[in-house]
Design a protein around this motif. Structure first.
Motif, PDB file in Angstrom:
ATOM      1  N   PHE A  89     -44.299 111.649  54.114  1.00  0.00           N
ATOM      2  CA  PHE A  89     -43.924 111.079  55.412  1.00  0.00           C
ATOM      3  C   PHE A  89     -42.709 110.184  55.199  1.00  0.00           C
ATOM      4  O   PHE A  89     -42.295 109.936  54.058  1.00  0.00           O
ATOM      5  CB  PHE A  89     -45.078 110.281  56.040  1.00  0.00           C
ATOM      6  N   CYS A  90     -42.136 109.721  56.291  1.00  0.00           N
ATOM      7  CA  CYS A  90     -40.982 108.825  56.220  1.00  0.00           C
ATOM      8  C   CYS A  90     -41.264 107.558  57.025  1.00  0.00           C
ATOM      9  O   CYS A  90     -41.974 107.593  58.042  1.00  0.00           O
ATOM     10  CB  CYS A  90     -39.725 109.496  56.780  1.00  0.00           C
ATOM     11  N   THR A  91     -40.719 106.450  56.559  1.00  0.00           N
ATOM     12  CA  THR A  91     -40.753 105.201  57.313  1.00  0.00           C
ATOM     13  C   THR A  91     -39.327 104.790  57.642  1.00  0.00           C
ATOM     14  O   THR A  91     -38.377 105.206  56.973  1.00  0.00           O
ATOM     15  CB  THR A  91     -41.447 104.077  56.521  1.00  0.00           C
ATOM     16  N   LEU A  92     -39.196 103.988  58.678  1.00  0.00           N
ATOM     17  CA  LEU A  92     -37.884 103.530  59.115  1.00  0.00           C
ATOM     18  C   LEU A  92     -37.694 102.070  58.738  1.00  0.00           C
ATOM     19  O   LEU A  92     -38.522 101.217  59.056  1.00  0.00           O
ATOM     20  CB  LEU A  92     -37.742 103.700  60.632  1.00  0.00           C
ATOM     21  N   ASN A  93     -36.619 101.793  58.018  1.00  0.00           N
ATOM     22  CA  ASN A  93     -36.173 100.428  57.719  1.00  0.00           C
ATOM     23  C   ASN A  93     -37.078  99.657  56.767  1.00  0.00           C
ATOM     24  O   ASN A  93     -36.962  98.451  56.669  1.00  0.00           O
ATOM     25  CB  ASN A  93     -35.976  99.633  59.022  1.00  0.00           C
ATOM     26  N   THR A  94     -38.003 100.316  56.101  1.00  0.00           N
ATOM     27  CA  THR A  94     -38.797  99.679  55.051  1.00  0.00           C
ATOM     28  C   THR A  94     -39.255 100.742  54.068  1.00  0.00           C
ATOM     29  O   THR A  94     -39.607 101.860  54.464  1.00  0.00           O
ATOM     30  CB  THR A  94     -40.018  98.930  55.604  1.00  0.00           C
ATOM     31  N   PHE A 112     -32.603 103.261  59.090  1.00  0.00           N
ATOM     32  CA  PHE A 112     -32.452 103.731  57.710  1.00  0.00           C
ATOM     33  C   PHE A 112     -33.760 104.423  57.336  1.00  0.00           C
ATOM     34  O   PHE A 112     -34.837 103.875  57.547  1.00  0.00           O
ATOM     35  CB  PHE A 112     -32.189 102.536  56.788  1.00  0.00           C
ATOM     36  N   ILE A 113     -33.686 105.636  56.797  1.00  0.00           N
ATOM     37  CA  ILE A 113     -34.863 106.468  56.582  1.00  0.00           C
ATOM     38  C   ILE A 113     -35.299 106.411  55.114  1.00  0.00           C
ATOM     39  O   ILE A 113     -34.502 106.687  54.216  1.00  0.00           O
ATOM     40  CB  ILE A 113     -34.578 107.931  56.966  1.00  0.00           C
ATOM     41  N   PHE A 114     -36.577 106.037  54.891  1.00  0.00           N
ATOM     42  CA  PHE A 114     -37.157 106.033  53.554  1.00  0.00           C
ATOM     43  C   PHE A 114     -38.186 107.155  53.461  1.00  0.00           C
ATOM     44  O   PHE A 114     -39.109 107.224  54.286  1.00  0.00           O
ATOM     45  CB  PHE A 114     -37.827 104.692  53.246  1.00  0.00           C
ATOM     46  N   GLY A 222     -31.966  97.200  54.038  1.00  0.00           N
ATOM     47  CA  GLY A 222     -32.265  97.822  55.322  1.00  0.00           C
ATOM     48  C   GLY A 222     -33.592  97.385  55.907  1.00  0.00           C
ATOM     49  O   GLY A 222     -33.875  97.660  57.060  1.00  0.00           O
ATOM     50  N   GLU A 223     -34.429  96.732  55.117  1.00  0.00           N
ATOM     51  CA  GLU A 223     -35.786  96.436  55.553  1.00  0.00           C
ATOM     52  C   GLU A 223     -35.793  95.349  56.620  1.00  0.00           C
ATOM     53  O   GLU A 223     -35.100  94.351  56.533  1.00  0.00           O
ATOM     54  CB  GLU A 223     -36.617  95.984  54.369  1.00  0.00           C
ATOM     55  N   GLY A 224     -36.592  95.571  57.642  1.00  0.00           N
ATOM     56  CA  GLY A 224     -36.737  94.575  58.682  1.00  0.00           C
ATOM     57  C   GLY A 224     -35.680  94.651  59.754  1.00  0.00           C
ATOM     58  O   GLY A 224     -35.728  93.908  60.721  1.00  0.00           O
ATOM     59  N   ARG A 225     -34.716  95.584  59.597  1.00  0.00           N
ATOM     60  CA  ARG A 225     -33.712  95.725  60.628  1.00  0.00           C
ATOM     61  C   ARG A 225     -34.365  96.252  61.894  1.00  0.00           C
ATOM     62  O   ARG A 225     -35.225  97.116  61.859  1.00  0.00           O
ATOM     63  CB  ARG A 225     -32.611  96.685  60.192  1.00  0.00           C
ATOM     64  N   VAL A 226     -33.921  95.787  62.994  1.00  0.00           N
ATOM     65  CA  VAL A 226     -34.432  96.271  64.272  1.00  0.00           C
ATOM     66  C   VAL A 226     -33.301  97.000  64.965  1.00  0.00           C
ATOM     67  O   VAL A 226     -32.231  96.446  65.170  1.00  0.00           O
ATOM     68  CB  VAL A 226     -34.933  95.107  65.151  1.00  0.00           C
ATOM     69  N   ALA A 227     -33.538  98.257  65.291  1.00  0.00           N
ATOM     70  CA  ALA A 227     -32.501  99.027  65.964  1.00  0.00           C
ATOM     71  C   ALA A 227     -32.235  98.451  67.346  1.00  0.00           C
ATOM     72  O   ALA A 227     -33.089  97.821  67.962  1.00  0.00           O
ATOM     73  CB  ALA A 227     -32.930 100.490  66.079  1.00  0.00           C
ATOM     74  N   SER A 228     -31.029  98.683  67.819  1.00  0.00           N
ATOM     75  CA  SER A 228     -30.641  98.130  69.114  1.00  0.00           C
ATOM     76  C   SER A 228     -31.484  98.687  70.238  1.00  0.00           C
ATOM     77  O   SER A 228     -31.677  98.038  71.258  1.00  0.00           O
ATOM     78  CB  SER A 228     -29.169  98.449  69.389  1.00  0.00           C
TER      79      SER A 228
END
Length: 323
Positions: A89-94, A112-114, A222-228
Motif C-alpha cells: 500500500f502507499c501512504t501520503l506525506n509520511t 509525496f507518495i511513500f 515531506g512528512e506532515g505536509r498538508v496539501a492545499s
C-alpha cells in the motif's frame, strides 16, 4: 538514511494525455466556414509529476502518466526496479504505517507518495471465540487486502504478532490475493466459532529508523505536509483519472461518517467507496432512490436497506440549514 528531495509538484508541458487528465486526442481540425472564425484548439493540461520513495528508505523518484492505482503501482515499481506485486500500500506525506494517511482515490497535487513493500511473512493461529474478530479490513485497489484497524480488547488485539498494516495473504492456506476487502471481511465473518483457523500475513518492510517512533523534529521533509486541497488527482476504478477541486469540508465530513458506517456494518473502511456513496447520496432525493443508484453501480456489495437509509441520512440530513 534520508528522505530528501523536493516535494512540490513540477508542471511541464506534456503530451495530450498525462495521468488521464489532459486533452483527448482530437479528430483532424475541420476548416472553418466562410466568415466564421475557426474554434480555438483545447488547451493541453500541464504534465503532473509526483515524487515518491520506498517507505523503508530509498532515493527520491519521480512518476507520471498513470490513470489508476494499478498503473501508479507499476510506475513506482519501475522507478525502484521492483515488481508491482511487492507494493502492499502507499501512504501520503509520511513513511510510517499511518492508516489515516493511506493513498485512496485522491492525491493532492502537493502530496509525496511513500510505498510500503513486502516484508516478513508470518502465520498465526486464531480461535474465534466471538462472532467479531475485531478487524477492520481495507485494500490497496491492486489485489491486496490488509488490516486497517484492530479493535481494543478484541480477539485479534490479544494476538501481539498481528499488526495494523499487515496484508492478509491467506486464510487456512486459501489464498485471498486478488480478493476485495469486503470479500475478505465476509470470509472472516463466516468462519465457524470455536474452530481454530490460520492467517498468513505479510508485514510491511521496516527500516531501522522505523522501529522506534521518531520525534517530531526528526521527521522526513515531506512528512506532515498538508496539501492545499485546491486541486486533487481523482483516481477511479474505471475510466481515466481526473483533475478536480478538492472535497469541501462538508464532503470530507460526510465521507468520514459513511466510512464509519461501512466499518460498523461490513467490517471494512474505504475512503474512495465512501466518497462515491456521498456523491450518489447528494444526487438522490431519498433513500429508495439511493438504494437503486448504489445497486446499479455497486451491486456486488449487496448493501442492506437499513444501511443505505443510514448513509442517506448521514449525508443529506446534516445539509439542512448549512447551505
Amino acid at each position: 538514511m534520508r528522505r530528501a528531495g523536493r516535494h512540490g509538484r513540477q508542471a511541464q508541458e506534456g503530451s495530450p494525455m498525462e495521468n488521464g487528465v489532459g486533452q483527448e486526442p482530437g479528430t483532424p481540425e475541420q476548416p472553418a466556414a466562410e466568415g466564421i472564425p475557426a474554434p480555438r484548439p483545447p488547451r493541453s493540461r500541464p504534465r503532473l509529476v509526483f515524487h515518491t520513495q520506498l517507505a523503508h528508505g530509498s532515493p527520491t523518484g519521480r512518476i507520471e502518466g498513470f490513470t489508476n492505482v494499478k498503473e501508479l503501482y507499476a510506475k513506482i515499481a519501475e522507478v525502484f526496479s521492483i515488481s508491482p506485486t511487492e507494493i502492499l500500500f502507499c501512504t501520503l506525506n509520511t513513511h510510517k504505517v499511518d492508516m489515516q494517511k493511506l493513498l485512496g482515490g485522491q492525491i493532492g497535487l502537493e502530496d509525496f507518495i511513500f510505498a510500503h513493500v513486502r516484508g516478513e511473512t508470518k502465520e498465526v493461529e486464531v480461535t474465534k471465540t466471538e462472532d467479531a474478530l475485531g478487524l477492520t479490513i481495507t485494500d490497496n485497489g491492486a489485489g491486496y487486502a490488509f488490516i486497517k484497524r484492530i479493535k481494543e480488547g478484541s480477539i485479534i488485539n490479544r494476538i501481539q504478532t498481528v499488526c495494523v498494516g499487515d496484508s492478509i495473504e491467506a486464510i487456512n492456506d486459501h489464498t485471498i490475493v486478488g480478493c476485495r476487502h469486503y470479500e475478505v471481511a465476509r470470509m472472516l465473518r463466516e468462519l465457524p466459532r470455536a474452530q481454530p483457523f490460520t492467517l498468513r500475513l505479510v508485514q510491511p518492510k521496516k527500516a531501522f529508523d522505523m522501529i522506534g517512533q521518531r520525534t517530531r523534529s526528526s521527521k522526513s521533509p515531506g512528512e506532515g505536509r498538508v496539501a492545499s486541497g485546491k486541486e486533487t488527482l481523482r483516481l477511479r476504478a474505471q475510466g481515466l483519472a481526473t483533475l478536480e477541486e478538492g472535497p469541501s469540508p462538508f464532503e470530507e465530513e460526510a465521507a468520514r461518517r459513511v466510512d464509519d458506517l461501512l466499518e460498523s456494518y461490513m467490517g471494512i473502511r474505504d475512503s474512495e467507496l465512501a466518497s462515491t456513496m456521498v456523491e450518489a447520496a447528494k444526487e438522490s432525493p431519498g433513500a429508495a432512490q439511493l438504494a437503486r443508484g448504489l445497486d446499479s453501480v455497486l451491486g456486488e456489495f449487496a448493501f442492506p436497506q437499513e444501511f443505505v437509509a443510514e448513509v442517506w441520512a448521514a449525508v443529506c440530513h446534516p445539509k439542512e440549514g448549512q447551505e
